[in-house]
Write a protein that holds these residues in place. Structure first.
Motif, PDB file in Angstrom:
ATOM      1  N   MET A 158       0.896  -1.371   0.149  1.00 58.59           N
ATOM      2  CA  MET A 158       0.199   0.002  -0.245  1.00 58.59           C
ATOM      3  C   MET A 158       0.855   1.343  -0.019  1.00 58.59           C
ATOM      4  O   MET A 158       2.145   1.220   0.844  1.00 58.59           O
ATOM      5  N   TRP A 159       0.289   2.197  -0.726  1.00 61.03           N
ATOM      6  CA  TRP A 159       1.780   3.289  -0.590  1.00 61.03           C
ATOM      7  C   TRP A 159       1.037   4.196   0.609  1.00 61.03           C
ATOM      8  O   TRP A 159      -0.631   4.329   0.853  1.00 61.03           O
ATOM      9  N   ASP A 160       1.458   5.115   1.535  1.00 63.01           N
ATOM     10  CA  ASP A 160       1.550   5.786   2.261  1.00 63.01           C
ATOM     11  C   ASP A 160       2.160   6.502   2.402  1.00 63.01           C
ATOM     12  O   ASP A 160       4.406   7.126   2.419  1.00 63.01           O
ATOM     13  N   GLY A 161       2.337   7.766   0.954  1.00 65.76           N
ATOM     14  CA  GLY A 161       3.365   9.077   0.914  1.00 65.76           C
ATOM     15  C   GLY A 161       4.015   8.950  -0.093  1.00 65.76           C
ATOM     16  O   GLY A 161       3.744   7.536  -0.778  1.00 65.76           O
ATOM     17  N   PRO A 162       5.050   8.907  -0.175  1.00 67.60           N
ATOM     18  CA  PRO A 162       6.024   8.451  -1.180  1.00 67.60           C
ATOM     19  C   PRO A 162       7.433   7.027  -0.538  1.00 67.60           C
ATOM     20  O   PRO A 162       7.626   6.778  -1.636  1.00 67.60           O
ATOM     21  N   PHE A 163       6.226   6.091   0.224  1.00 64.95           N
ATOM     22  CA  PHE A 163       6.392   5.324   0.391  1.00 64.95           C
ATOM     23  C   PHE A 163       5.544   3.681   0.345  1.00 64.95           C
ATOM     24  O   PHE A 163       3.975   3.637   0.540  1.00 64.95           O
ATOM     25  N   TYR A 164       6.312   3.058  -0.171  1.00 65.79           N
ATOM     26  CA  TYR A 164       5.466   1.741  -0.691  1.00 65.79           C
ATOM     27  C   TYR A 164       5.350   0.785   0.346  1.00 65.79           C
ATOM     28  O   TYR A 164       6.741   0.368   0.762  1.00 65.79           O
ATOM     29  N   ARG A 165       4.533   0.058   1.153  1.00 67.18           N
ATOM     30  CA  ARG A 165       4.640  -0.016   2.408  1.00 67.18           C
ATOM     31  C   ARG A 165       3.651  -2.140   2.065  1.00 67.18           C
ATOM     32  O   ARG A 165       2.592  -1.750   1.631  1.00 67.18           O
ATOM     33  N   VAL A 166       4.699  -2.672   2.157  1.00 70.06           N
ATOM     34  CA  VAL A 166       4.097  -4.760   2.085  1.00 70.06           C
ATOM     35  C   VAL A 166       3.878  -4.664   3.947  1.00 70.06           C
ATOM     36  O   VAL A 166       4.939  -5.304   4.317  1.00 70.06           O
ATOM     37  N   ARG A 167       2.856  -4.727   4.036  1.00 67.41           N
ATOM     38  CA  ARG A 167       2.966  -5.787   5.286  1.00 67.41           C
ATOM     39  C   ARG A 167       2.912  -7.127   5.421  1.00 67.41           C
ATOM     40  O   ARG A 167       1.999  -7.987   4.662  1.00 67.41           O
ATOM     41  N   ARG A 168       3.621  -8.081   6.134  1.00 71.27           N
ATOM     42  CA  ARG A 168       3.575  -9.020   6.840  1.00 71.27           C
ATOM     43  C   ARG A 168       3.352  -9.323   8.103  1.00 71.27           C
ATOM     44  O   ARG A 168       3.507  -9.006   8.683  1.00 71.27           O
ATOM     45  N   ASP A 169       3.625 -11.030   8.668  1.00 66.96           N
ATOM     46  CA  ASP A 169       2.884 -11.042  10.184  1.00 66.96           C
ATOM     47  C   ASP A 169       3.711 -11.239  10.462  1.00 66.96           C
ATOM     48  O   ASP A 169       5.539 -11.871   9.900  1.00 66.96           O
ATOM     49  N   GLY A 170       4.513 -10.051  11.397  1.00 68.54           N
ATOM     50  CA  GLY A 170       5.978  -9.554  12.134  1.00 68.54           C
ATOM     51  C   GLY A 170       6.698  -8.840  11.716  1.00 68.54           C
ATOM     52  O   GLY A 170       7.824  -8.474  12.375  1.00 68.54           O
ATOM     53  N   TYR A 171       6.132  -8.139  10.824  1.00 72.10           N
ATOM     54  CA  TYR A 171       7.096  -8.042   9.266  1.00 72.10           C
ATOM     55  C   TYR A 171       6.497  -6.735   8.135  1.00 72.10           C
ATOM     56  O   TYR A 171       5.957  -7.309   8.232  1.00 72.10           O
ATOM     57  N   GLU A 172       7.559  -5.791   8.317  1.00 73.06           N
ATOM     58  CA  GLU A 172       6.911  -5.359   7.216  1.00 73.06           C
ATOM     59  C   GLU A 172       8.005  -3.826   6.419  1.00 73.06           C
ATOM     60  O   GLU A 172       9.342  -4.462   6.287  1.00 73.06           O
ATOM     61  N   ILE A 173       7.820  -4.519   4.986  1.00 76.20           N
ATOM     62  CA  ILE A 173       8.575  -3.853   3.991  1.00 76.20           C
ATOM     63  C   ILE A 173       8.265  -2.647   3.354  1.00 76.20           C
ATOM     64  O   ILE A 173       7.185  -2.330   2.901  1.00 76.20           O
ATOM     65  N   CYS A 174       9.340  -1.996   3.518  1.00 82.26           N
ATOM     66  CA  CYS A 174       9.434  -0.267   3.229  1.00 82.26           C
ATOM     67  C   CYS A 174      10.448   0.181   2.493  1.00 82.26           C
ATOM     68  O   CYS A 174      11.563   0.178   1.764  1.00 82.26           O
ATOM     69  N   PHE A 175       9.771   0.463   1.207  1.00 83.21           N
ATOM     70  CA  PHE A 175      10.370   0.636  -0.471  1.00 83.21           C
ATOM     71  C   PHE A 175      10.429   2.500  -0.560  1.00 83.21           C
ATOM     72  O   PHE A 175       9.058   2.525  -0.214  1.00 83.21           O
ATOM     73  N   VAL A 176      11.082   2.918  -1.317  1.00 82.04           N
ATOM     74  CA  VAL A 176      10.862   4.202  -1.263  1.00 82.04           C
ATOM     75  C   VAL A 176      11.222   4.633  -3.222  1.00 82.04           C
ATOM     76  O   VAL A 176      11.977   4.723  -3.711  1.00 82.04           O
TER      77      VAL A 176
END
Length: 114
Positions: A1-19
């Motif tokens: 999902m987009w969060d401002g300039p970040f693209y976040r991928v939610r996983r069980d126990g962690y998140e991956i945040c791309f720019v």
């Protein structure tokens, strides 16, 4: 999902945040900064490159006469075969599952350290 300039991928126990770059097609991303953020707040950072992107960087540096045109390195770089955030997520998920993200990526500590 987009969060401002970040693209976040939610996983069980962690998140991956791309720019990714503004307007960049997520399926074509070949050079991107990212973080793995665990639910406890601990973070690891890295820059993900495709093999083709590393080749382009080295060619550009060689044409410019820079010594880095003969080699390439990046302290927290992760080289993947295929472009695109979905392909990168698959690789990072595998690293996290094996605990290898703690070796491959740079530990930057919990967010409250910033």
């Amino acid at each position: 999902m987009w969060d401002g300039p970040f693209y976040r991928v939610r996983r069980d126990g962690y998140e991956i945040c791309f720019v990714p770059g503004a307007g960049e097609d997520l399926d074509e991303v070949c050079n991107v900064d990212m973080w793995v953020i665990r639910d406890d707040g601990d973070r690891w950072s890295g820059t993900v490159f495709t093999l083709d992107e590393v080749h382009r960087i080295m060619d550009r540096q060689q044409q410019a006469g820079e010594p880095e045109g003969d080699y390439w390195w990046c302290w927290d770089g992760l080289i993947v075969r295929d472009a695109g955030v979905p392909s990168m997520v698959k690789v990072i998920d595998g690293l996290v599952a094996a605990g290898e993200h703690e070796t491959v990526l740079r530990h930057v500590g919990p967010e409250d350290d910033v």
